[in-house]
Design an enzyme around this catalytic site. Structure first.
Site, short mmCIF file in Angstrom:
data_model
loop_
_atom_site.label_atom_id
_atom_site.label_comp_id
_atom_site.label_asym_id
_atom_site.label_seq_id
_atom_site.Cartn_x
_atom_site.Cartn_y
_atom_site.Cartn_z
CE LYS A 189 32.56 0.63 18.37
NZ LYS A 189 33.44 1.09 17.34
C1 LIG Z 1 34.65 0.81 16.51
C2 LIG Z 1 36.09 0.70 16.88
C3 LIG Z 1 37.08 1.36 16.15
C4 LIG Z 1 36.83 2.04 14.83
O1 LIG Z 1 35.91 3.03 14.84
P1 LIG Z 1 35.13 3.40 13.47
O2 LIG Z 1 34.37 4.63 13.86
O3 LIG Z 1 34.24 2.26 13.12
O4 LIG Z 1 36.15 3.67 12.43
C5 LIG Z 1 38.38 1.29 16.60
N1 LIG Z 1 38.70 0.60 17.71
C6 LIG Z 1 37.78 -0.06 18.42
C7 LIG Z 1 38.20 -0.79 19.66
C8 LIG Z 1 36.45 -0.04 18.03
O5 LIG Z 1 35.54 -0.72 18.74
#
Ligand SMILES: *Cc1c(COP(=O)(O)O)cnc(C)c1O
Length: 382
Positions: A189
């Site tokens: 991210k």
């Molecule tokens: C990455 C992501 C999540 C989940 O986040 P995690 O930290 O991996 O649990 C939820 N929604 C979206 C749109 C994502 O891209």
């Protein structure tokens, strides 16, 4: 500065590992306090200020943030929550973990992969309690229209802003339009710490509820007792252990300082991809319409291949050139676990985009040469 090593010439995403990050972690390790403590508190305060939000609660990951947020909003059995199907599965899973049912809504179309306000209205039913929007790739949903629908129908809005730290609409941070905004700090991210997340809200009661549920429903923390601020605790809710630790908070504080600059670099690479690919051989790059006061965090750069293109062959051709691609996302309603569940709705634009989408490599320290090589490989593969 070193970057991670891999088999790809251009990986989908890539971490920067430098002395400042290593020093932040090693200082935390040496501090002798690794679970929730001062760095988590500082990360929360800095992130809340960054978003212009009253409260920020750091959690173990973005999915935990969504789960806690849904529970704090009172979501439970018999409730329906509207959510886009062109989405990561976390939100739908979290809705079901509360006992509620996700009802999937369609996207606007090829140029706007966010939830369509008209289809949100069409999907409303007597059990609908809330709308869980996701700002695809860091591009804001039409929050004017969606907030109006929520107001008119007495619904809450929860924002999955996992793609959107630093993104704004009309100068206001994404994640601050709904009752609660949820972020992910997973490694790929925009603000990576490994595993981590954040829930933000302006509502003190929701913040308190999130705080309790995050840590077993206990009224004090080990950290409070370590500092002599408390000697015992009560349990006032059936909570979880969804806490973040000091090591990740220390990385998060460094990443947060870099976020704005990195989002701008991502935006420059996305513009270079757009110039090279949009409209070429029937390929289009969504979110081309500018204006509307929308500033993206450019989490993803996706291309929509022309109708009839063999996506697997295109991705394999890129792989042969050591360019990593992905698909964001296979629609949730088409997964085995979700097929035929909830209220089944027609989602033709989601299914069409889900067949034609390819996600291209995007991270702040991409070089122009890498972007050009990816674009050239894609055009050649078409
Ligand atoms: C990455 C992501 C999540 C989940 O986040 P995690 O930290 O991996 O649990 C939820 N929604 C979206 C749109 C994502 O891209």
């Amino acid at each position: 500065m070193t970057t991670t090593e891999h088999r790809w010439y251009v990986p989908l995403s890539d971490l920067i590992v430098d002395d400042e990050i290593v020093a932040a972690v090693s200082e935390t390790v040496r501090s002798g306090w690794w679970s929730v403590g001062p760095r988590v508190a500082e990360f929360e305060a800095e992130f809340a200020a960054f978003c212009g939000s009253e409260h920020a609660l750091a959690v173990a990951n973005g999915t935990a943030a969504l789960h806690l947020a849904l529970l704090a909003l009172g979501c439970g059995p018999g409730d329906e929550v509207l959510v886009p199907s062109l989405n990561f599965v976390a939100a739908a899973n979290a809705i079901r973990h509360t006992g509620a049912t996700p009802v999937f809504v369609d996207i606007v179309g090829d140029d706007d992969l966010n939830a369509d306000p008209a289809d949100i209205t069409a999907a409303l039913g007597p059990a609908t309690k809330g709308i869980l929007v996701m700002h695809y790739g860091g591009f804001a949903c039409d929050m004017d229209a969606i907030c109006r629908i929520a107001d008119e129908n007495g619904l809450w809005i929860l924002e999955d802003a996992a793609h959107a730290p630093g993104a704004t609409l009309g100068g206001k941070a994404l994640g601050t339009f709904g009752r609660i905004g949820c972020f992910s700090f997973f490694s790929n991210k925009n603000l990576p710490v490994g595993e981590g997340g954040m829930a933000i809200t302006d509502d003190p009661d929701l913040a308190e509820r999130l705080r309790l549920l995050r840590s077993h429903g206990m009224t004090t923390l080990t950290w409070d007792r370590h500092r002599g601020h408390a000697h015992s605790y009560d349990v006032v809710a059936q909570g979880f252990n969804y806490r973040l630790d000091e090591l990740r908070a220390a990385i998060g504080l460094v990443q947060l300082k870099r976020l704005r600059q990195e989002n701008e670099s991502r935006g420059a690479h996305a513009a270079r991809y757009r110039a090279a690919l949009d409209g070429i051989e029937g390929t289009s790059l969504p979110f081309g319409a500018s204006g509307g006061g929308r500033i993206s965090s450019h989490h993803l750069c996706v291309a929509l291949l022309p109708e009839g293109a063999d996506r697997l062959a295109v991705r394999q051709a890129l792989e042969a050139k050591r360019v990593q691609t992905s698909v964001h996302y296979p629609p949730i309603h088409m997964f085995t676990e979700y097929r035929g569940t909830g209220r089944v709705r027609e989602l033709p634009r989601t299914e069409d985009a889900g067949r034609r989408l390819v996600t291209l490599p995007l991270f702040a320290h991409l070089s122009d040469d890498q972007v050009d090589a990816v674009a050239a490989a894609l055009v050649e593969a078409l």
